[in-house]
Design an enzyme around this catalytic site. Structure first.
Site, short mmCIF file in Angstrom:
data_model
loop_
_atom_site.label_atom_id
_atom_site.label_comp_id
_atom_site.label_asym_id
_atom_site.label_seq_id
_atom_site.Cartn_x
_atom_site.Cartn_y
_atom_site.Cartn_z
N HIS A 1 -24.66 -86.79 96.00
CA HIS A 1 -24.44 -85.30 95.84
C HIS A 1 -23.64 -84.81 97.24
O HIS A 1 -22.87 -83.81 97.09
CB HIS A 1 -25.72 -84.75 95.71
CG HIS A 1 -26.35 -84.66 94.27
ND1 HIS A 1 -27.09 -85.84 94.03
CD2 HIS A 1 -26.37 -83.93 93.10
CE1 HIS A 1 -27.56 -85.54 92.71
NE2 HIS A 1 -27.06 -84.52 92.34
N HIS B 1 -22.54 -77.23 93.48
CA HIS B 1 -23.92 -77.61 93.22
C HIS B 1 -24.58 -77.97 94.55
O HIS B 1 -25.83 -77.85 94.46
CB HIS B 1 -23.87 -78.95 92.35
CG HIS B 1 -25.45 -79.42 92.03
ND1 HIS B 1 -26.36 -78.56 91.70
CD2 HIS B 1 -25.92 -80.63 91.87
CE1 HIS B 1 -27.39 -79.33 91.55
NE2 HIS B 1 -27.22 -80.35 91.52
#
Ligand code: MN
Length: 258
Positions: free
Chosen positions: A207, A79
């Site tokens: 992230h 991702h």
């Protein structure tokens, strides 16, 4: 008796309970909104194919329209650009989808300050009380944000300066990614990063560091208040979308009743 027979008996007698950590998925489920010039995901939607009518007299079914990162969902390493050579969602090994979990409760702090950030010192203090973070397990970060999940405006909590939702500091995200053997981090908010994390250095550190380290994310979890601080087992079920960066997931927890 076998271990699995013991488990089934414990489930039957409610010695072990199944807690659903998943938000219901519908057209009003909040989704991340990125500012211009970035591209955005679509809301979840159902498109009816037939419903006991001339299109299909005995059956009802829909096509679904959804992003990979919609509602309660699983972030795969690929991702983020830091994890671009890592696993896609179909490559997450099934034995990682059943894992121990601990719950760190900062709902009181987040109620006072929606921009609350988890720091290394908070995790160290938690470990002093409850023991080490679980090897190959989830850190589930409770903020009370699940109470807002049916109201998109409250959930995103944005003003003219952007969204205000709790998260994890840059230093803590780096430490969790690089210095612990966690499987990943689970949150109640729209993503694993704080609402204000677009302005952090680096931006979106959870992230960036966690997915870059091959760890995973779980978002928009509910019912973490029903889990013990330690001892729960999480079963996360993302779809094995080949090449996918994530997937909506059914996330369950097994907890032992005293
Ligand atoms: Mn995501």
């Amino acid at each position: 008796m076998s271990v699995l027979q013991d488990l089934l008996e414990a489930l039957r007698t409610r010695c072990v309970e199944v807690i659903d950590l998943t938000a219901p998925l519908h057209s009003g489920t909040p989704v991340l909104r990125l500012p211009e010039p970035f591209a955005n995901t679509i809301p979840f939607g159902l498109e009816e194919i037939s419903r006991y009518d001339e299109r299909g007299p005995a059956w009802y079914w829909n096509d679904i329209h959804t992003g990979e990162h919609t509602g309660t969902h699983f972030d795969a390493p690929v991702h983020w650009v830091t994890g671009k050579d890592g696993q896609d969602i179909s490559q997450v090994p099934p034995d990682r989808l059943v894992a121990p979990a601990v719950v760190l409760d900062f709902s009181a702090e987040s109620a006072k300050n929606p921009d609350f950030l988890l720091e290394i010192s908070h995790v160290r203090a938690w470990e002093a009380e409850h023991g080490s973070l679980p090897d190959g397990g989830w850190l589930l970060y409770r903020t009370g944000w699940d109470a807002r999940s049916e109201d998109a405006a409250q959930f995103v909590n944005a003003d003219e300066s952007g969204p205000h939702t709790p998260g994890i500091s840059v230093e803590c995200a780096r430490w969790l990614a690089e210095e612990t053997s966690l499987l990943g981090v689970g949150v109640e908010t729209v993503g694993t990063d704080a609402g204000g994390a677009h302005s952090f250095d680096p931006p979106f550190p959870c992230h960036s560091f966690l997915l870059g380290a091959g760890k995973y994310g779980l978002t928009q979890l509910q019912n973490l208040a029903r889990l013990p601080a330690t001892g729960a087992v999480v079963i996360a079920g993302p779809l094995p979308i080949v090449g996918g960066s994530g997937s909506p997931a059914r996330v369950l927890a097994l907890v032992e009743n005293a």
